[in-house]
Design an enzyme around this catalytic site. Structure first.
Site, PDB file in Angstrom:
ATOM      1  N   LYS A 108       0.748  -1.186  -0.215  1.00 17.53           N
ATOM      2  CA  LYS A 108      -0.065   0.078   0.038  1.00 17.53           C
ATOM      3  C   LYS A 108       0.949   1.288   0.013  1.00 17.53           C
ATOM      4  O   LYS A 108       0.251   2.318  -0.509  1.00 17.53           O
ATOM      5  CB  LYS A 108      -0.982   0.005   1.062  1.00 17.53           C
ATOM      6  CG  LYS A 108      -2.107  -1.175   0.919  1.00 17.53           C
ATOM      7  CD  LYS A 108      -3.058  -0.916   1.984  1.00 17.53           C
ATOM      8  CE  LYS A 108      -4.250  -1.804   1.784  1.00 17.53           C
ATOM      9  NZ  LYS A 108      -5.618  -1.623   2.889  1.00 17.53           N
ATOM     10  N   LYS A 189     -12.228  -9.349  -6.506  1.00 19.63           N
ATOM     11  CA  LYS A 189     -13.423  -9.438  -5.545  1.00 19.63           C
ATOM     12  C   LYS A 189     -14.079  -8.312  -5.239  1.00 19.63           C
ATOM     13  O   LYS A 189     -13.713  -7.265  -5.417  1.00 19.63           O
ATOM     14  CB  LYS A 189     -12.687 -10.077  -3.986  1.00 19.63           C
ATOM     15  CG  LYS A 189     -12.267  -8.954  -3.165  1.00 19.63           C
ATOM     16  CD  LYS A 189     -11.879  -9.477  -1.773  1.00 19.63           C
ATOM     17  CE  LYS A 189     -11.486  -8.353  -0.802  1.00 19.63           C
ATOM     18  NZ  LYS A 189     -12.305  -8.213  -0.066  1.00 19.63           N
ATOM     19  N   LYS A 192     -15.988  -2.907  -0.845  1.00 16.36           N
ATOM     20  CA  LYS A 192     -16.836  -1.924  -0.603  1.00 16.36           C
ATOM     21  C   LYS A 192     -16.084  -0.498  -0.972  1.00 16.36           C
ATOM     22  O   LYS A 192     -16.929   0.399  -1.382  1.00 16.36           O
ATOM     23  CB  LYS A 192     -17.063  -1.945   1.071  1.00 16.36           C
ATOM     24  CG  LYS A 192     -16.118  -1.775   1.889  1.00 16.36           C
ATOM     25  CD  LYS A 192     -16.530  -1.841   3.425  1.00 16.36           C
ATOM     26  CE  LYS A 192     -16.138  -2.911   4.243  1.00 16.36           C
ATOM     27  NZ  LYS A 192     -14.608  -3.169   4.363  1.00 16.36           N
TER      28      LYS A 192
END
Ligand code: AQP
Length: 321
Positions: A108, A189, A192
């Site tokens: 990240k 996948k 959200k």
């Protein structure tokens, strides 16, 4: 055994969160289990405070509406003081190298300017979440396994250096089954926080919107359903979703439909019916802020009380407090 797991309000709760995690948490129902909305974990990258607060409240309502007893849920930031203190103790037990080794941090942080320090340290906060509550079993996906290993290492190190305080937790594989994929891009996948939400079904989506998202689901050049997850991931995703919602298996479901259109409609119907009571109860709860606030305060008090003796023992043993 005490199971402990959380959901991060990095977006609105989506179908994958519900089928893969929340509905199972509700079904497991261990007397000691605890589930939480990990809002502090949603601050490791740029975030909108009002949006985060709203989503945290919404998620708490979704957990309760899904059937998790109100006394088994809490919101993480309600324990900010306890967790802040324990995180510090654990940071004083953790080496910089251990934190910097976390694969998620490396991935990240790569190429990002102004990376927040919290992106490096949040696995230590996660360890504090787990160790404060004395959790023994932490159901996590593969991406979080390394973080639970860190919590294990820190618990062991603290116990052997300063004195026995913490239960040594272990990561457990979540139940086999639904890994729900994005309807518009079945190679990834459902998530959200995906920017383009065309292929993401949210728990609070109106039934008509759910139906439209299923009608537009990406499939392939064939026309008759068959369960071939590798070769035909879009259709396999629809079959898996329908199978989970109706308590059957994907190959069984595949035999019942002769066209992709009929399969999409059936999957949409099944999802709408599965989510209907959750959606309705969530909206009711969100309409009754007083009740939600009461539940939230009680949950926070219980969770804080449950961890209190561990925090005070840890402070005393480490030479503080
Ligand atoms: N698509 C999915 N299928 C099955 N299970 C899923 N979970 C998430 N997506 C799917 C499970 O939901 C629980 C809570 O997830 P989380 O909030 O801890 O973070 P996540 O796994 O990163 O969920 P998202 O929706 O993909 O969020 P973002 O977009 O922020 O990355 C977990 O048990 C997870 O396995």
């Amino acid at each position: 055994m005490m199971r402990f797991s959380g959901i991060t309000p990095s977006g609105h709760t989506q179908l994958g969160n519900y089928l893969g995690a929340i509905s199972r948490w509700a079904a497991d129902g261990g007397a000691e289990d605890l589930y939480f909305v990990s809002d502090l974990h949603a601050m490791t990258t740029t975030h909108n405070p009002a949006g985060l607060r709203g989503r945290a409240t919404e998620m708490l309502a979704v957990l309760i509406a899904s059937g998790i007893p109100a006394e088994r849920v809490f919101v993480q930031s309600d324990l900010a003081r306890e967790l802040g203190a324990l995180t510090w103790i654990l940071e004083c037990t953790c080496s910089y190298g251990e934190a910097a080794r976390m694969i998620q941090f490396k991935e990240k942080a790569k190429g990002q300017a102004g990376v927040r320090l919290s992106l490096l340290t949040y696995p230590v906060l996660m360890a504090a979440d787990i160790l404060l509550q004395g959790a023994s079993d932490v159901p996590v996906g593969e991406d979080q396994r390394q973080h639970v290993e860190l919590a294990r290492a820190l618990a062991r190190r603290f116990n052997s250096t300063y004195g026995e305080v913490f239960t040594v937790p272990r990561a457990v594989l979540p139940h086999a089954g639904a890994r729900v994929r994005d309807l518009a891009d079945p190679t990834r996948k459902m998530s959200k926080s995906t920017r383009d939400s065309a292929g993401v079904v949210f728990v609070l989506d109106e039934p008509e919107l759910v139906r439209r998202k299923f009608r537009k689901a990406v499939t392939d050049g064939e026309s008759v359903p068959a369960y071939q997850p590798e070769e035909r991931p879009g259709v396999a995703n629809l079959l898996e979703i329908l199978a989970v919602c109706t308590g059957t298996t994907p190959p069984e479901v595949a035999g019942q439909y002769r066209s992709y259109g009929a399969l999409k409609d059936a999957a949409a119907d099944a999802v709408i019916e599965t989510l209907r009571p959750v959606r309705e109860r969530t909206l009711e709860l969100l309409d009754d802020q007083e009740e939600l606030t009461r539940i939230r305060k009680a949950g926070a008090a219980r969770a804080a009380e449950r961890g209190e003796h561990r925090l005070s023992s840890a402070l005393r043993l480490i030479g503080a407090g």
